[in-house]
Design an enzyme around this catalytic site. Structure first.
Site, PDB file in Angstrom:
ATOM      1  N   GLU A 229       0.870  -1.176   0.000  1.00 36.53           N
ATOM      2  CA  GLU A 229       0.000   0.000   0.000  1.00 36.53           C
ATOM      3  C   GLU A 229       0.909   1.229   0.000  1.00 36.53           C
ATOM      4  O   GLU A 229       1.516   1.571   1.004  1.00 36.53           O
ATOM      5  CB  GLU A 229      -0.893  -0.022   1.248  1.00 36.53           C
ATOM      6  CG  GLU A 229      -1.883   1.104   1.327  1.00 36.53           C
ATOM      7  CD  GLU A 229      -2.667   1.069   2.633  1.00 36.53           C
ATOM      8  OE1 GLU A 229      -2.897   2.154   3.201  1.00 36.53           O
ATOM      9  OE2 GLU A 229      -3.035  -0.028   3.092  1.00 36.53           O
ATOM     10  N   CYS A 263      -1.249   9.359   2.278  1.00 37.12           N
ATOM     11  CA  CYS A 263      -0.915   8.900   0.936  1.00 37.12           C
ATOM     12  C   CYS A 263      -2.002   9.271  -0.062  1.00 37.12           C
ATOM     13  O   CYS A 263      -1.745   9.345  -1.271  1.00 37.12           O
ATOM     14  CB  CYS A 263      -0.680   7.395   0.929  1.00 37.12           C
ATOM     15  SG  CYS A 263      -2.043   6.414   1.590  1.00 37.12           S
TER      16      CYS A 263
END
Length: 472
Positions: A229, A263
């Protein structure tokens, strides 16, 4: 044995100090997890559910303590870390439901007996945690892995070791069996030792560069499943949206929340050329001027705090200056905030229209504006990245949304909402340099176990009649 510290970036105070695990200690942790795996995997699933439910209860009981620890280690505002603890506790129920729906057990009747789908755990899962959500994000790997029957060795971010220690204490208080959950503290060297210790799965949240390294490392070892991820150079397109002030709120929450250290934060704002784009950029800049960045325990509550460290702030400001030196026009300049420590930086807005800038994530409250002449050009600009984590469209025209959601290349695509909007009961992950097609959150169950297809008859019977071409 090297020692290291966790420092509160808002105050400079030492939060935690301890020893980094040696390669031998890392191997011992993996060996403990390996020894615990058969019993843990073979237990009735309800036993594993009961264990993580006990962990959930401890998280709820200790939420104030753990939330404050996360704020001290990361500098995040307390309101945000309290939300992080709620998400950690909520992950347990979501993961139980996800396992049943995505990787449970199913049986179908057949002429010979039954066809059965089962899922089996991989073995020892290494979890490498990030600093920005040091509890929630690794928790999103750990809980589904434990439910599936994997055992876990967790290396917290070296920026947030206290959070990892408190998670280990929570599992111990929940009477997790010995060896099922293990923590090793340290920095890159400790993580490298963990990857070399004979693991079966790597579950990682962090930068695209680190993810690329892990892909290369395990390219010739297909046994190790990777769940990566990673970050993103995320676009937010604004097109045919009349209320510039309403747009500004969505943009600010996309770009500057958590001091830009998510993110999924928008790094690129794509707007129309001309007065419409001008009005949007002006409204965003005006709203950014009103944001309060201050220590996590300030009163009144701040919008956000510092970057994770002064070193991170210096690196981010250097990357920003490189873009300015390349020709980007400054709309709002960054820099220090008053007399606060060096990890604090002001949000920056720069116009990079027509300027060749790196396709890299700046993990800071920095937003780059690009102006284009058409909606098609806006979508093309949004897709002009090797990343593909999150993207967003703000528009009053639903037809634009229908085109955007079909054509955009990203794993999280939002309409008239911040790019940072996500939910534990939906998948979360990206394409290209943003991941490896194994999204987390609700889909974490998929990479924590592998499917086993079985075709079963209740008794041995002669199937000679099914064999073609037999001679008498």
């Amino acid at each position: 044995m090297s020692r290291f510290q966790s420092i509160d970036p808002a105050t400079g105070e030492t939060v935690w100090e301890g020893a980094a695990a040696s390669p031998g200690e890392v191997q011992a942790a993996v060996d403990r997890a390996r020894a615990a795996f058969p019993d843990w995997a073979d237990r009735p699933r309800q036993d594993r559910i009961d264990a993580v439910k006990r962990y959930q209860a401890v998280l709820k009981a200790r939420a104030p303590q753990i939330a404050e620890a996360i704020s001290r280690e990361t500098g995040k505002a307390l309101w945000e870390t309290q939300t992080e603890l709620q998400a950690m506790a909520g992950k347990v129920d979501i993961s139980i439901r996800a396992y049943d729906e995505r990787t449970g057990e199913r049986t179908a009747e057949t002429a010979f007996g039954h066809a059965v789908l089962r899922h089996r755990p991989h073995g020892v899962a290494a979890v490498l945690g990030p600093f920005n959500f040091p509890g929630h994000l690794p928790n999103g790997h750990i809980v589904p892995a434990l439910l599936a029957g994997d055992t876990v060795v967790f290396k917290p971010s070296e920026e947030a070791p206290l959070t990892g220690q408190l998670m280990a204490e929570a599992f111990a208080e929940a009477d997790m069996p010995e060896g099922v959950f293990n923590v090793v503290q340290g920095s890159r060297e400790t993580g490298a030792a963990l990857l070399d210790a004979g693991i079966d799965a790597l579950m990682f949240t962090g930068s695209g560069a680190a993810g690329a390294h892990f892909r290369r490392k395990f390219a010739d070892d297909p046994h190790v499943i990777l769940a990566l991820e990673l970050g993103g150079n995320n676009p937010l397109v604004v097109w045919d949206a009349a209320d510039a002030e309403a747009v500004a709120g969505i943009v600010v929450q996309s770009a500057f929340i958590t001091t830009g250290q998510r993110c999924s934060c928008a790094r690129r704002l794509i707007v129309p050329e001309g007065p419409e784009g001008d009005a949007i950029v002006e409204a965003v800049a005006a709203l950014s001027d009103r944001l309060t960045f201050a220590p996590w325990n300030s009163s009144p509550e701040p919008y956000a705090g510092p970057l994770i460290s002064q070193r991170a702030a210096e690196a981010a400001l250097k990357a920003l200056q490189e873009r300015i030196d390349a020709g980007a026009r400054v709309i709002r300049a960054s820099g220090p905030i008053g007399n606060l420590p060096g990890a604090f930086v002001r949000p920056a807005i720069i116009d990079v229209t027509g300027v060749a800038v790196p396709d890299e994530e700046m993990f800071a409250p920095f937003l780059s504006v690009t102006r284009v002449g058409s909606f098609d050009a806006a979508v093309a600009e949004a897709n002009a990245t090797r990343y593909g984590l999150s993207a967003g469209l703000v528009s009053d025209d639903p037809a634009h949304w229908q085109a955007f959601v079909r054509r955009i290349r990203a794993g999280v695509v939002n309409f008239n909402r911040p790019t940072t909007g996500a939910a534990g009961d939906m998948p979360f992950g990206g394409l290209g340099a943003s991941g490896n097609h194994r999204p987390s959150a609700y889909y974490a169950a998929d990479y924590c176990a592998y499917p086993v297809a079985s075709f079963e008859a209740g008794a041995v019977r002669n199937i000679e009649g099914e064999i073609k071409g037999l001679r008498p």
